[in-house]
Scaffold this motif. Structure first.
Motif, PDB file in Angstrom:
ATOM      1  N   ARG A  35      20.341 -20.111  35.220  1.00 36.17           N
ATOM      2  CA  ARG A  35      21.496 -20.114  33.979  1.00 36.17           C
ATOM      3  C   ARG A  35      20.325 -19.397  32.799  1.00 36.17           C
ATOM      4  O   ARG A  35      21.016 -18.302  32.211  1.00 36.17           O
ATOM      5  CB  ARG A  35      21.568 -21.494  33.492  1.00 36.17           C
ATOM      6  CG  ARG A  35      22.632 -22.196  34.233  1.00 36.17           C
ATOM      7  CD  ARG A  35      23.427 -23.365  33.540  1.00 36.17           C
ATOM      8  NE  ARG A  35      22.364 -24.440  33.593  1.00 36.17           N
ATOM      9  CZ  ARG A  35      22.210 -25.398  34.698  1.00 36.17           C
ATOM     10  NH1 ARG A  35      23.154 -25.189  35.501  1.00 36.17           N
ATOM     11  NH2 ARG A  35      21.531 -26.255  34.513  1.00 36.17           N
ATOM     12  N   ALA A  36      19.151 -19.564  32.703  1.00 29.89           N
ATOM     13  CA  ALA A  36      18.148 -18.886  31.905  1.00 29.89           C
ATOM     14  C   ALA A  36      18.282 -17.455  32.377  1.00 29.89           C
ATOM     15  O   ALA A  36      18.125 -16.336  31.504  1.00 29.89           O
ATOM     16  CB  ALA A  36      16.748 -19.382  31.919  1.00 29.89           C
ATOM     17  N   GLU A  64      22.399 -11.092  30.011  1.00 31.68           N
ATOM     18  CA  GLU A  64      23.123 -10.834  28.931  1.00 31.68           C
ATOM     19  C   GLU A  64      22.464 -10.295  27.793  1.00 31.68           C
ATOM     20  O   GLU A  64      23.171  -9.291  27.142  1.00 31.68           O
ATOM     21  CB  GLU A  64      24.029 -12.146  28.739  1.00 31.68           C
ATOM     22  CG  GLU A  64      25.014 -12.264  29.743  1.00 31.68           C
ATOM     23  CD  GLU A  64      25.759 -13.701  29.565  1.00 31.68           C
ATOM     24  OE1 GLU A  64      26.595 -14.170  30.507  1.00 31.68           O
ATOM     25  OE2 GLU A  64      25.560 -14.465  28.721  1.00 31.68           O
ATOM     26  N   GLU A  65      21.314 -10.775  27.458  1.00 29.10           N
ATOM     27  CA  GLU A  65      20.669 -10.342  26.208  1.00 29.10           C
ATOM     28  C   GLU A  65      20.179  -8.827  26.162  1.00 29.10           C
ATOM     29  O   GLU A  65      20.388  -8.010  25.822  1.00 29.10           O
ATOM     30  CB  GLU A  65      19.344 -11.176  25.918  1.00 29.10           C
ATOM     31  CG  GLU A  65      18.602 -10.895  24.857  1.00 29.10           C
ATOM     32  CD  GLU A  65      19.202 -11.359  23.404  1.00 29.10           C
ATOM     33  OE1 GLU A  65      19.023 -12.454  23.338  1.00 29.10           O
ATOM     34  OE2 GLU A  65      19.753 -10.569  22.635  1.00 29.10           O
ATOM     35  N   LEU A 104      21.600  -5.655  24.080  1.00 25.12           N
ATOM     36  CA  LEU A 104      20.617  -4.790  23.422  1.00 25.12           C
ATOM     37  C   LEU A 104      20.680  -3.348  23.945  1.00 25.12           C
ATOM     38  O   LEU A 104      20.066  -2.646  23.377  1.00 25.12           O
ATOM     39  CB  LEU A 104      19.088  -5.368  23.359  1.00 25.12           C
ATOM     40  CG  LEU A 104      18.924  -6.981  22.930  1.00 25.12           C
ATOM     41  CD1 LEU A 104      17.611  -7.400  23.332  1.00 25.12           C
ATOM     42  CD2 LEU A 104      19.179  -6.953  21.501  1.00 25.12           C
ATOM     43  N   GLY A 105      21.280  -3.253  24.893  1.00 30.65           N
ATOM     44  CA  GLY A 105      21.154  -1.734  25.570  1.00 30.65           C
ATOM     45  C   GLY A 105      19.994  -1.458  26.414  1.00 30.65           C
ATOM     46  O   GLY A 105      19.323  -0.384  26.424  1.00 30.65           O
ATOM     47  N   LEU A 118      16.190  -5.250  36.318  1.00 36.75           N
ATOM     48  CA  LEU A 118      15.091  -6.294  37.001  1.00 36.75           C
ATOM     49  C   LEU A 118      15.631  -7.510  36.862  1.00 36.75           C
ATOM     50  O   LEU A 118      15.352  -8.341  37.790  1.00 36.75           O
ATOM     51  CB  LEU A 118      13.566  -6.034  36.323  1.00 36.75           C
ATOM     52  CG  LEU A 118      12.366  -6.777  36.718  1.00 36.75           C
ATOM     53  CD1 LEU A 118      12.142  -6.278  38.166  1.00 36.75           C
ATOM     54  CD2 LEU A 118      11.379  -6.390  35.662  1.00 36.75           C
ATOM     55  N   PRO A 119      16.221  -8.065  35.783  1.00 39.51           N
ATOM     56  CA  PRO A 119      16.810  -9.367  35.551  1.00 39.51           C
ATOM     57  C   PRO A 119      17.875  -9.629  36.783  1.00 39.51           C
ATOM     58  O   PRO A 119      18.001 -10.808  37.541  1.00 39.51           O
ATOM     59  CB  PRO A 119      17.154  -9.583  34.518  1.00 39.51           C
ATOM     60  CG  PRO A 119      16.379  -8.749  33.294  1.00 39.51           C
ATOM     61  CD  PRO A 119      15.817  -7.446  34.310  1.00 39.51           C
ATOM     62  N   ARG A 120      18.562  -8.677  36.866  1.00 37.98           N
ATOM     63  CA  ARG A 120      19.856  -8.741  37.685  1.00 37.98           C
ATOM     64  C   ARG A 120      19.151  -9.004  39.227  1.00 37.98           C
ATOM     65  O   ARG A 120      19.831  -9.681  40.162  1.00 37.98           O
ATOM     66  CB  ARG A 120      20.527  -7.580  37.814  1.00 37.98           C
ATOM     67  CG  ARG A 120      21.615  -7.387  36.903  1.00 37.98           C
ATOM     68  CD  ARG A 120      22.551  -6.487  36.908  1.00 37.98           C
ATOM     69  NE  ARG A 120      23.068  -5.942  35.579  1.00 37.98           N
ATOM     70  CZ  ARG A 120      22.647  -4.589  35.181  1.00 37.98           C
ATOM     71  NH1 ARG A 120      22.127  -3.812  36.289  1.00 37.98           N
ATOM     72  NH2 ARG A 120      22.909  -4.238  34.260  1.00 37.98           N
TER      73      ARG A 120
END
Ligand code: FVH
Length: 295
Positions: free
Chosen positions: A240-241, A247-248, A252-253, A258-260
């Motif tokens: 969830r984090a 999303e952040e 922010l563009g 990497l997060p994905r």
């Protein structure tokens, strides 16, 4: 210092790293023979007391221990395949992968040479100091016979008899290094959108990295035991984090690839029923070939 009381050593390959290696042996008082394809790279070392060999064969013959530090394993084979290696003791500090190291060990054995493979976890200016970590793998007796000489280069370690281990640790270290750097760059890119410069974020990022590093021994115990009780956080909580991070980043563009990727791996583990377990359960995702790109 009396050079003749120290073991003689040969260094083959005098690029940036090879010159640092030869320089450290000289500084520690080892009679040092050097050879390089481009002979002029030996000039400074010769001025400092190194003995230049006219041929690579002469260089190997000159010392009971030969250090090799070339661009890659192909260069090692191109150079040494035509040579008589019978009776030589080779320590190959050229970077490569574990398969190349194991193959080189077989190649050396077929030629009657003793062989240690090594990996240098340092930059040239650190060579000769304790900060230079140099990993070795191969027969322990060969390492122990030459450990005192190799110690002139830095902090030397024997990892095991499998010749591939030094290379494996080397690339594992690279995974650590780039993962930490990439995570820091991700955060830096996000914070810069709010006017926080990289230097302001760096101390906080360092604190996070050191804090997370402290979790490793406990997490390693979970991996080695194969049990992943959620003692501090469940994987689904982390996932969830990760959504917030994605999303952040998108809002922010900044780059969210990497997060994905983190999230895709966590989602697969959750889909396989591991959402209630702790983060290191993801070892299963890391232990098989992945899917190309992010999902
Ligand atoms: N420099 C560093 O910070 C890193 C730290 C971690 C480990 N590496 C590895 O060390 C190997 C050598 O790296 P280097 O920085 O010394 O590299 P160069 O300055 O480019 O020198 C390359 C030497 O290899 C010789 N060479 C290349 N091909 C051949 C060949 N076919 N036959 C004979 N010699 C060859 C080259 O000779 P020359 O161009 O001067 O004639 C240099 O002596 C490497 O594996 C790093 O990954 C260093």
């Amino acid at each position: 210092m009396n050079h003749e009381t120290k073991t003689a050593v040969t260094v083959i390959g005098l690029g940036l790293m090879g010159r640092a290696l030869a320089g450290a042996f000289l500084k520690a008082g080892h009679p040092t023979t050097v050879w390089n394809r481009t002979a002029s790279k030996a000039d400074q070392l010769v001025a400092e007391g190194a003995r230049p060999a006219a041929t690579v064969a002469e260089a190997i013959e000159a010392s009971p221990l030969t250090i090799i530090c070339l661009t890659d394993y192909q260069a090692v084979h191109d150079l040494l395949d035509p040579c008589d290696l019978d009776g030589a003791m080779l320590v190959n500090l050229t970077s490569g992968d574990s398969a190349q190291a194991r193959q080189a060990a077989r190649w050396a054995a077929q030629r009657g040479a003793r062989y240690l493979d090594g990996a240098i976890m340092a930059v040239p200016p650190a060579i000769g100091t304790d900060e230079a970590v140099i990993l070795h793998s191969g027969p322990l007796a060969d390492f122990e016979s030459h450990e005192a000489t190799l110690a002139a280069l830095g902090t030397v370690t024997h990892l095991g008899t499998d010749h591939g281990l030094a290379s494996l640790y080397d690339v594992a270290g690279l995974a650590m290094m780039w993962s930490v750097l990439n995570a820091w760059l991700q955060g830096t890119a996000m914070l810069r959108t709010a006017g926080v410069d990289a230097a302001t974020y760096a101390p906080f990022a360092m604190q996070m990295a050191v804090g997370v590093a402290g979790w490793l021994p406990g997490y390693a115990e979970q991996i080695d035991s194969g049990a992943f009780p959620a003692e501090v956080s469940a994987l689904e909580t982390d996932a969830r984090a990760m959504t917030h991070l994605i999303e952040e980043s998108e809002a922010l563009g900044v780059n969210a690839e990497l997060p994905r990727l983190f999230k895709a791996m966590a989602d697969r583990a959750i889909a396989a029923g591991h959402g209630g377990e702790q983060y290191p359960v993801l070892i299963d995702e890391f232990s098989r070939p992945g899917k190309a790109g992010t999902e």
